[in-house]
Structures are given as structure tokens and as C-alpha cells.
Design an enzyme around this catalytic site. Structure first.
Site, PDB file in Angstrom:
ATOM      1  N   ASP A 102     -14.635  -5.238  12.424  1.00 40.90           N
ATOM      2  CA  ASP A 102     -14.336  -5.088  11.035  1.00 40.90           C
ATOM      3  C   ASP A 102     -14.324  -6.427  10.366  1.00 40.90           C
ATOM      4  O   ASP A 102     -13.218  -6.572   9.615  1.00 40.90           O
ATOM      5  CB  ASP A 102     -12.806  -4.345  11.010  1.00 40.90           C
ATOM      6  N   GLY A 160       0.827  -1.270   0.105  1.00 42.27           N
ATOM      7  CA  GLY A 160      -0.009  -0.109  -0.024  1.00 42.27           C
ATOM      8  C   GLY A 160       0.721   1.239   0.067  1.00 42.27           C
ATOM      9  O   GLY A 160       1.974   1.162  -0.347  1.00 42.27           O
ATOM     10  N   THR A 161       0.528   2.300   0.460  1.00 38.74           N
ATOM     11  CA  THR A 161       1.079   3.576   0.584  1.00 38.74           C
ATOM     12  C   THR A 161       2.219   3.669   1.804  1.00 38.74           C
ATOM     13  O   THR A 161       3.311   3.896   1.130  1.00 38.74           O
ATOM     14  CB  THR A 161       0.336   4.775   0.836  1.00 38.74           C
ATOM     15  N   PHE A 162       1.992   2.868   2.728  1.00 35.48           N
ATOM     16  CA  PHE A 162       3.084   2.720   3.727  1.00 35.48           C
ATOM     17  C   PHE A 162       3.113   1.047   4.105  1.00 35.48           C
ATOM     18  O   PHE A 162       4.135   0.767   4.616  1.00 35.48           O
ATOM     19  CB  PHE A 162       2.849   3.433   4.819  1.00 35.48           C
ATOM     20  N   GLY A 163       1.992   0.312   3.881  1.00 34.23           N
ATOM     21  CA  GLY A 163       1.887  -0.811   4.659  1.00 34.23           C
ATOM     22  C   GLY A 163       2.517  -1.783   3.453  1.00 34.23           C
ATOM     23  O   GLY A 163       2.444  -1.706   2.344  1.00 34.23           O
ATOM     24  N   ARG A 164       3.163  -2.983   3.966  1.00 29.79           N
ATOM     25  CA  ARG A 164       3.882  -3.849   3.004  1.00 29.79           C
ATOM     26  C   ARG A 164       3.578  -5.402   3.677  1.00 29.79           C
ATOM     27  O   ARG A 164       3.627  -5.471   4.859  1.00 29.79           O
ATOM     28  CB  ARG A 164       5.326  -3.893   2.859  1.00 29.79           C
ATOM     29  N   LYS A 174       3.588  -8.742   8.043  1.00 27.03           N
ATOM     30  CA  LYS A 174       3.178  -7.571   7.814  1.00 27.03           C
ATOM     31  C   LYS A 174       4.065  -6.512   8.383  1.00 27.03           C
ATOM     32  O   LYS A 174       4.592  -6.479   9.775  1.00 27.03           O
ATOM     33  CB  LYS A 174       1.663  -7.421   8.620  1.00 27.03           C
TER      34      LYS A 174
END
Ligand SMILES: *[C@@H]1O[C@H](CO)[C@@H](O)[C@H](O)[C@H]1NC(C)=O
Ligand SMILES: *[C@@H]1O[C@H](CO)[C@@H](O)[C@H](O)[C@H]1NC(C)=O
Ligand SMILES: *[C@@H]1O[C@H](CO)[C@@H](O)[C@H](O)[C@H]1NC(C)=O
Length: 545
Positions: free
Chosen positions: A403, A279-283, A302
Site C-alpha cells: 500500500d 476520520g469516522t472512527f480513526g483518530r 494512532k
């Protein structure tokens, strides 16, 4: 090992310590991405030796007017030469002869940045859709070869009419879907807006059938007239408070430090192999973990990049720890964590060939194009039962999920489902979360009416979300309420509107979903009732098969 040691971390160091493939970069340059997709970005297939499987697996459509592709690469290793071989294939040699390279088909990866071209002009003798493969094998050491497969899809036209050949835009049948795909490519590869695009695509396609007609009473109407409209009142809140005290999963944080300490492993036991999602900061990486007995096991890791803020890091840890120490075959709980000063934390989960359920379902959707697997109703019901099983377990432990969605489940090849935490989901599935004025990014379209309005959660609000999950399972993970502005969701639900019955969804299954979306929490079924009801339906299905 302290949390405050995280304030400074350098992902580059961490990567160099951990990857195992060759030191190699392979990417599309800024100008190439701009030429192909019209946006300014570099696209890495291999960065510092870490392979981006997600980008690699994407079949990139090539406009018919583009006759050559340019790849850029460079070996980062000074001591070691990296021998490569390249082959190219075309699925239809008559329409498109085997693509040619302007570098040798074998040699050493250059130690300076080099661009090479793959030329793939259409022959012009027949019209056809052609699949092109470019396979690059890089030899890292003796009998250790990394094979990178690039797939491209090109539509060739017969050359008799030069105008149609040159200007794809003048062929309306192709140009529309082509444009959607080019945009989709970039978004998918950068994993930022993927879902929004599919959404846009389906929205355009399904708009007519799915927008609830105010007066319709046909089978696809979304208006559940029988649901009580005004059941949100103080007395129903009173009943929430009388429930046993469910700790909200993310609020068990007082012993977070303790739990982290208990699960901590040294960084040197963890190795990252390839990026699964980004993602933009998550990997999310596929990696391996060497346990205390020296045995190596495959894990999913993660983590976040150095763009992540302190808040995002603590959220990763807090949410990642939510399923800590839970032991159930339908729950994926965290295995280990690795926190070291100056680097991002690593959260390790068992791998077991799991893939994200939402992504799995969306691949099933492509089954018409020869990808993956078509699901039967029986399989869908079985998956739903497994999720119910997980939720019953969570609730028995006095935990609320808050969630529940297919993006927070994983599935393996045998369709075994595990419910997992929502760490990084906001970043990896940005179109599933919305901010409604406040700073909180919430899964608005999965939330029960009382959670949406009053941030009130209960086992019944998890049941509501389960109804949406059932809808996702039967639509192969379309976006729910695609046509509804997130700010209007509450009003829309209060007016009695709900998700429409998916095409091919049996009435029995849709009735179950609809019950989950009862306005009043008390009227919704419990997971126990859902279990009985779906078990019964499952038995019926198997009886007839
Ligand atoms: C291959 O062709 C491209 C474009 O024509 C050029 O930029 C590149 O330098 C060429 N590479 C080699 C190794 O000749
Ligand atoms: C590349 O490697 C794969 C598997 O390692 C092998 O099957 C294939 O023949 C190789 N291709 C080339 C061109 O060496
Ligand atoms: C390839 O090399 C890496 C590290 O250099 C090693 O971990 C891996 O097991 C090797 N794979 C094979 C098939 O030899």
C-alpha cells in the site's frame, strides 16, 4: 493486556485521564453549521479540552451576506475558573471594520453553555477579500495560556449596487467557487470527504486536458502504445512463485501477540494533547510519552473511537505492527503500544515534526494563495530517492508494502521522508480506497494490474505503486485516474491507458513512472535500477543549478 480485553472500551474515560488542556468545550452549534454550510452537524474546535487542530487550522470562507458568526462554549471545570481574552482582527479595515463581540473581551469562560456572536458586516465602501482572525486565549493556570486562533475569509462588495451585495448567487464568478468551498469546509472539518471534493474541483477544472482522447498523440496522451498488452498470462505468474518467499507484511501475524507484549507501555505514560487527523472512527493525536528513564518525548498516537468495531481494532493493531522493529532512516516504525482493558489501543510513533506527505503536498498546492512552500524538481527527486531507499530496505527484509502511497509516508521540515504502515489510512483517506464488489477496501488506483485482478503481490507490484507515488509527488497529490470508475480500472489498464504526464513534469521523470507501469511485472524496473536512474537525474539537475 490481552487482545480480548478490548471488546469494551470507553474513549471518554481515556480522554479524561489524559488530556492536559483546560476542561472546555468550544464548538459551532447544529444550527450554526447548518446556516453556514447547509448541513446538520456540530463542529467541535475543543471537546473536553482536546483541541482539534485540524478544524482550527482551516480557513473558513464566509458568504458575503452573512454578517455574524456564533460560537458556543462552556467551561467544564467546577473548581477552577478559566479566564479568557478575545481579540479580533480584520486585514482590511476599510472593507470590514474590526469585528465586534457581544461578550466582554475578557472574563471567565461561563460554566453554563453560552453562545456569543462575532459581528463582521462589510462596510460596503470597497470590494475586497478580507482575512479575519479571532484569537481566544484561555488561561489554564498561572502563565499557562492556550491560544486558539480562528481564521475566516470573507469577500466584501462595494455597496453601490444593493442587489449584488445581497445575492451572491447572482455573481457567477464568485458563486461557483464559493459553493465548492462551503462544501469543502464541512468535509475538511469532518475529514470524511475532503479529498473527494478537491478531486471534484480538479476534475471539473482539468477534465478536458486529462481525459484521454482516444485518438490523441499529443504530449498529454495517456496511451502507452509500446507496452505489451497481453503479458498477463500463466507464465508470468509462474515467475512470481519462483521468487524468494516474501512474507506479505500483514501476514506476519502469528507472533503479533508477542510483539505487542514486547512494546507495551502503561497507559499512564501516554498523554494525548491534540487531534491531528480524524476520520469516522480513526483518530491521530499529538501526544507525549514518558519513557522508562522518566524522559518525555513527543509522539504521534494512532487510535480509534468507541464507534470502531472489533475488526477495525484488530486491523489497526495488525497494520500498525507491520513495520515493527525495522530500523532505517526512511522508515517510520512503531515505537510503543498501549493496550488496556476497556479502552481503545494506542499506537505510538516518534513525532519528529513529521506531517503526512499527502497533506503536505496538498498544502504546497495552495502556495499561490500564500500558504506553505513550493517544491522544486530537485526536491521532488530527492523525496523519491528516499522512498526508493525505504523500499529497497523493506524488500531486503523480504517484506512487501502493498500500500505504498503518499498518504502512507510522512515528511518533516527538512523534507526527510519516512515510509510508514497503512494503519487507519482507509478511514482517514476514504476516497483513496474502493470496494470492488467484495468486502475488501483496496487502494485500487495504486495497485498493479496483477494485484487488481488476482490479488497477486511482488516487489514489482510495489514498483508499480511507486510509479503512482512519483506521479503524486509531481502533481502535489492530485487523485490518480480521477475520471475513471474504480470498477473500470482493470479494463482501462489492460487497454494500455495510464496516468497522463503532469504539467511541468520533466520527460525523464515521466519516463520513469511509465516504466513502473509496464503490464508485465518482469518489464518493470527494480528499485535498484530506479535508484541508479533517479540518482543520475538528480546529479544532472544539480549540475545545471
Ligand atoms: C449574543 O448574541 C446572540 C445572538 O444574537 C445571542 O443568542 C446570545 O445570547 C448573545 N450572547 C450574549 C452573551 O449576550
Ligand atoms: C494570547 O496569547 C499569545 C501567546 O500566548 C500572545 O502573544 C497574545 O498577545 C495573547 N493575546 C491576548 C489577547 O491576550
Ligand atoms: C500547561 O499546563 C499543562 C498541564 O496543566 C502542562 O503539561 C504544560 O507543560 C503547561 N505548559 C506550560 C507552558 O507551562
Amino acid at each position: 493486556m490481552k487482545l480480548n480485553g478490548l471488546s469494551c472500551f470507553v474513549i471518554a474515560i481515556l480522554l479524561q485521564n489524559n488530556f492536559t488542556s483546560a476542561f472546555l468545550n468550544l464548538y459551532l452549534s447544529l444550527s450554526e453549521v447548518q446556516r453556514l454550510i447547509g448541513l446538520v452537524a456540530e463542529l467541535y474546535y475543543v471537546r473536553n479540552g482536546v483541541v482539534n487542530d485540524y478544524a482550527l487550522n482551516y480557513v473558513v470562507p464566509i458568504p458575503s451576506k452573512i454578517d455574524a458568526l456564533y460560537f458556543t462554549w462552556e467551561s467544564l471545570s467546577n473548581q477552577q475558573t478559566l479566564p479568557y481574552t478575545i481579540i479580533t482582527e480584520s486585514s482590511n479595515l476599510q472593507a470590514l471594520p474590526t469585528p465586534k463581540l457581544n461578550i466582554s473581551s475578557s472574563g471567565n469562560v461561563p460554566t453554563t453553555v453560552q453562545t456569543f456572536a462575532v459581528s463582521l458586516p462589510c462596510s460596503g465602501t470597497v470590494s475586497a477579500e478580507v482575512d479575519i482572525k479571532i484569537i481566544i486565549n484561555v488561561t489554564i493556570s498561572r502563565d499557562n495560556v492556550t491560544s486558539l486562533k480562528f481564521q475566516r475569509h470573507k469577500i466584501c462588495f462595494e455597496y453601490e449596487n444593493a442587489n449584488t451585495y445581497v445575492s451572491i448567487d447572482s455573481i457567477p464568478a464568485y458563486s461557483n467557487s464559493a459553493n465548492i468551498f462551503y462544501v469543502a469546509v464541512l468535509c475538511a472539518l469532518l475529514l470524511i470527504l475532503t479529498l473527494a471534493i478537491f478531486v471534484a474541483f480538479y476534475y471539473v477544472r482539468d477534465k478536458k486536458t486529462r481525459r484521454p482522447p482516444e485518438t490523441s498523440n499529443g504530449p498529454t496522451t495517456t496511451f502507452l502504445a509500446s507496452l505489451p498488452r497481453n503479458s498477463i498470462n500463466t507464465s508470468s505468474y509462474g515467475s512470481f512463485r519462483r521468487m524468494p518467499s516474501y512474507s506479505l507484511i500483514d501476514e506476519r501475524s502469528k507472533d503479533l501477540q508477542e510483539r505487542i507484549t514486547e512494546l507495551t507501555v502503561q497507559r499512564c505514560r501516554v498523554r494525548l494533547n491534540s487531534v491531528i487527523m480524524e476520520g469516522t472512527f480513526g483518530r491521530i493525536y499529538e501526544g507525549s510519552y514518558t519513557n522508562e528513564d522518566g524522559q518525555e518525548e513527543l509522539v504521534v498516537v494512532k487510535t480509534v473511537t468507541d464507534h470502531a468495531s472489533q475488526v477495525q481494532i484488530s486491523l489497526l493493531l495488525q497494520e500498525g505492527m507491520a513495520m515493527y522493529s525495522l530500523n532505517n532512516k526512511n522508515i517510520l516504525s512503531i515505537l510503543r503500544v498501549s493496550i488496556e482493558d476497556h479502552t481503545a489501543p494506542f499506537l505510538l510513533y516518534p513525532h519528529n515534526n513529521n506531517t503526512n506527505l499527502k497533506i503536505f503536498l496538498q498544502k504546497c498546492k495552495l502556495s499561490a494563495e500564500g500558504v506553505s512552500h513550493t517544491l522544486t524538481t530537485q526536491e521532488v527527486v530527492d523525496m523519491a530517492l528516499q522512498i526508493i531507499h525505504a523500499m529497497q530496505y523493506l524488500h531486503k527484509k523480504h517484506l512487501l508494502h502493498k500500500d505504498l502511497a503518499t498518504r502512507n509516508c510522512v515528511v518533516d521540515d527538512q523534507l526527510h521522508i519516512k515510509v510508514t504502515d497503512n494503519a487507519l489510512s482507509r478511514d482517514l483517506f476514504p476516497s483513496d480506497y474502493h470496494c470492488l464488489g467484495d468486502n475488501e477496501n483496496r487502494p485500487v488506483k495504486w495497485l498493479a494490474i496483477e494485484s487488481l485482478l488476482h490479488k497477486s503481490f511482488s516487489p514489482s507490484s510495489d514498483v508499480w505503486s511507486f510509479g503512482v507515488v512519483l506521479w503524486e509527488l509531481t502533481t502535489l497529490a492530485q487523485q490518480p485516474y480521477i475520471e475513471i470508475d474504480p470498477f473500470e480500472m482493470a479494463a482501462y489498464l489492460k487497454d494500455g491507458y495510464r496516468l497522463a504526464q503532469p504539467i511541468n513534469c520533466p520527460d525523464e521523470l515521466f519516463a520513469v513512472m511509465a516504466y513502473c507501469w509496464a503490464m508485465s511485472a518482469e518489464e518493470r524496473p527494480s528499485f535498484m535500477q530506479l535508484h541508479v536512474c533517479l540518482q543520475e537525474f538528480y546529479a544532472q539537475l544539480t549540475r545545471y543549478v
